[in-house]
Write an enzyme that holds these catalytic residues in place. Structure first.
Site, PDB file in Angstrom:
ATOM      1  CG  ASP A  54      -2.286  -0.800   0.836  1.00  0.00           C
ATOM      2  OD1 ASP A  54      -2.518  -1.193  -0.312  1.00  0.00           O
ATOM      3  OD2 ASP A  54      -2.924  -0.480   1.935  1.00  0.00           O
ATOM      4  CG  ASP A 104      -5.139  -7.309  15.352  1.00  0.00           C
ATOM      5  OD1 ASP A 104      -5.906  -6.626  15.922  1.00  0.00           O
ATOM      6  OD2 ASP A 104      -3.855  -7.092  15.504  1.00  0.00           O
TER       7      ASP A 104
END
Length: 581
Positions: A184, A337
């Site tokens: 990214d 997460d």
């Protein structure tokens, strides 16, 4: 009754302003009717209502000198302290007392479980079925399941070669795993370098894919989610995730994947982090102490009792079917997460922590970068609790005890209470009690409980026990930022989803805002200053000095040390200093 109390407070404010502004005299008349039955409500320490009325009956008053003004101010402060401040402090003390006991019980429970596992040698290989995978003469490498290795990146100029090289060096049949670099990066030079590195490994026969996208929606969660949508991923059974500064040992997959192969209800196998730069400075050593406790005690206890813990976002292997059943990656918080882990556990999946498997990683060595990281982790966890609390209570595939563990122990105590009580008790209530003699804090609350918690932390970090006093002071300073982040997450304030990437610089880390706004680089001295720490340090200095003069205990010793810690961190004398320019 409430109106009388309100009017009483207004009259007190008028009196204070009249004293401050009345050096030449100020004549006024106050109707004291509102105090007929008010004082009995306000005072619980035997303050006489007549004295109260006498103090405020200042009609036809010609003024008084500085000594008289100061005496009046002191008298008003004593009354306000007894009426308002002391009762509030007592309530705060009781709340801190309850939260301290909650935290103590949680620490004792986790430490006993962790110690029991160590003494009884209850390793994962004993608790779960585990058989090493070996190539079969008839079916060849097909005995090995297909594994996807994901490496999310963002302008990782200093570490991209290390992470890609470590992934390509995994001891797993090359035809049975795929490496996916999810870049990214916004820097075109860095992107070109990463792509060139991927092509170099591809020319050596590695099945490696360099993937980019035209936006950064969802940040890391968005990159991982889009990465799972590529057609070649559908042939994979498991996915291993490594952040850009994490380097797994060659045998990582050999030691983790067999647990997933032989135990169909296990969704995640989490390895332990090993810090390559922990000796870089005092701040990195202190971080290691906290994270060692997290892995050796928190993760171990969660794994052994309820087969649940918060996924650390890296150095873990997921069963792809479990990941998909849980709903895949979501970007609704900054802890994608942990979000995935909670949703998976509510579907009935189990998690396993393997402390003997270590993955090399890097600790932030810059204080401001560390603050950004802790804000993201702390705020995200509190915000996730806000979003999933009712889902946990309504879950049908989870036992009552596991729901209670996730809701109470994992979220309420560790993600909320721990941060709130650390700051309010040790940085606000204890120092402020020096100014409020009407409030006495029990010795067991300010000495015995924190000492026990500190020793429980030290028992798994015996080589760093000499740093425990510094660890306490550092963590108390950080508690100010964690408490603020917790409140932002719970209330879902404007900055609840603020995301700041911790850029790795091979030991010196720089926090870099995602919005990429260009601004004039600040001067080195100004850049080092942390004004919130400096302001709070002055408050602690005031409390400690007052306690030296008027106090009846020795709290000033601790308060002076804590004030010093705030000042040291406020002027930037902690960690390695790197410029954002």
């Amino acid at each position: 009754m409430k109106m009388r109390a309100l009017e009483s407070m207004v009259l007190l404010l008028i009196l204070i302003f009249s004293i401050v502004l009345g050096s030449k005299g100020m004549e006024f008349n106050l109707s004291m009717d509102v105090f007929v039955d008010g004082p009995a409500i306000w005072f619980s320490d035997g303050v006489n209502a007549g004295n109260f009325v006498g103090l405020l009956n200042v009609s036809s008053y010609e003024g008084f000198g500085m000594d008289g003004a100061w005496e009046k101010i002191v008298e008003v402060w004593v009354l306000v302290r007894g009426m308002v401040v002391a009762p509030v402090m007592r309530v705060a003390m009781v709340l801190c007392m309850v939260m301290s006991l909650m935290l103590l019980v949680e620490f004792v429970f986790m430490s006993l479980v962790s110690l029991g596992v160590k003494i009884l040698r209850r390793k994962p290989e004993i608790r779960y079925k585990w058989e090493a995978l070996k190539e079969d003469p008839e079916i060849g490498t097909s005995v090995y399941p297909m594994v996807l290795v994901q490496i999310p990146m963002f302008n990782e100029k200093e570490v991209y070669k290390l992470s890609i090289g470590a992934a390509c060096g995994l001891a797993w049949p090359p035809d049975r795993f795929i490496i996916q670099v999810l870049d990214d990066s916004t820097d075109p030079i860095v992107k070109a370098m990463v792509e060139l590195e991927c092509n170099a490994w591809a020319s050596k026969g590695m099945n490696i894919h360099y993937e980019v996208r035209n936006n950064r929606k969802g940040y890391k969660a968005g990159a991982l989610k889009e990465g799972m949508e590529h057609s070649y991923v559908h042939q994979c059974d498991f996915v291993a995730i490594f952040d850009s500064d994490f380097q797994p040992e060659p045998d990582f997959l050999m030691r983790t994947v067999p647990f997933l192969v032989n135990n169909p209800k296990i969704a995640l196998v989490q390895a332990r982090w090993e810090f390559v730069n922990f000796g870089e400075c005092l701040m990195t050593r202190i971080q290691r102490m906290s994270l060692d406790y997290h892995f050796k005690v928190e993760q171990e206890a969660g794994s052994c009792t309820f087969a649940f813990f918060g996924f650390n976002g890296t150095a873990g292997v997921w069963r792809i079917s479990a990941l998909n059943e849980a709903g895949g990656w979501e970007d609704r918080t900054t802890v994608e997460d942990m979000d995935l882990a909670v949703r998976a556990i509510l579907k009935g999946w189990k998690f396993l922590y393997v402390g003997d498997v270590k993955v090399k990683s890097e600790l932030p060595s810059n204080f401001k970068a560390y603050r950004h990281q802790q804000h993201r982790w702390t705020c995200g966890a509190a915000n996730l609790f806000r979003k999933v609390a009712f889902d946990i209570m309504r879950a049908k595939d989870v036992s009552l005890w596991k729901k209670l563990y996730v809701l109470y122990s994992f979220f309420i105590v560790r993600k909320v209470v721990a941060h709130v009580v650390t700051f309010f008790l040790y940085c606000v209530v204890v120092p402020a009690s020096a100014l409020i003699p009407e409030v006495n804090i029990p010795i067991w609350m300010v000495v015995h409980i924190p000492t026990t918690i500190t020793l429980l932390n030290a028992i798994r970090n015996t080589s760093f026990i000499h740093l425990m006093p510094l660890w306490i002071l550092f963590e108390n300073v950080m508690s100010m930022h964690r408490m603020k982040a917790t409140m932002i997450g719970l209330l879902e304030a404007k900055s609840a989803n603020e995301w700041v990437v911790t850029e790795k610089l091979g030991g010196a880390i720089r926090a870099k805002p995602e919005n990429q706004i260009l601004e004039k680089p600040p001067s080195r001295f100004k850049e080092r200053l942390n004004y919130s720490e400096l302001r709070f340090g002055f408050f602690l200095l005031l409390c400690a000095s007052y306690d030296v003069i008027y106090g009846v205990n020795y709290y000033f010793i601790y308060i002076y040390l804590q004030a010093l810690a705030f000042f040291i961190m406020g002027v930037g004398f902690v960690g390695r200093h790197t410029s954002n320019s």
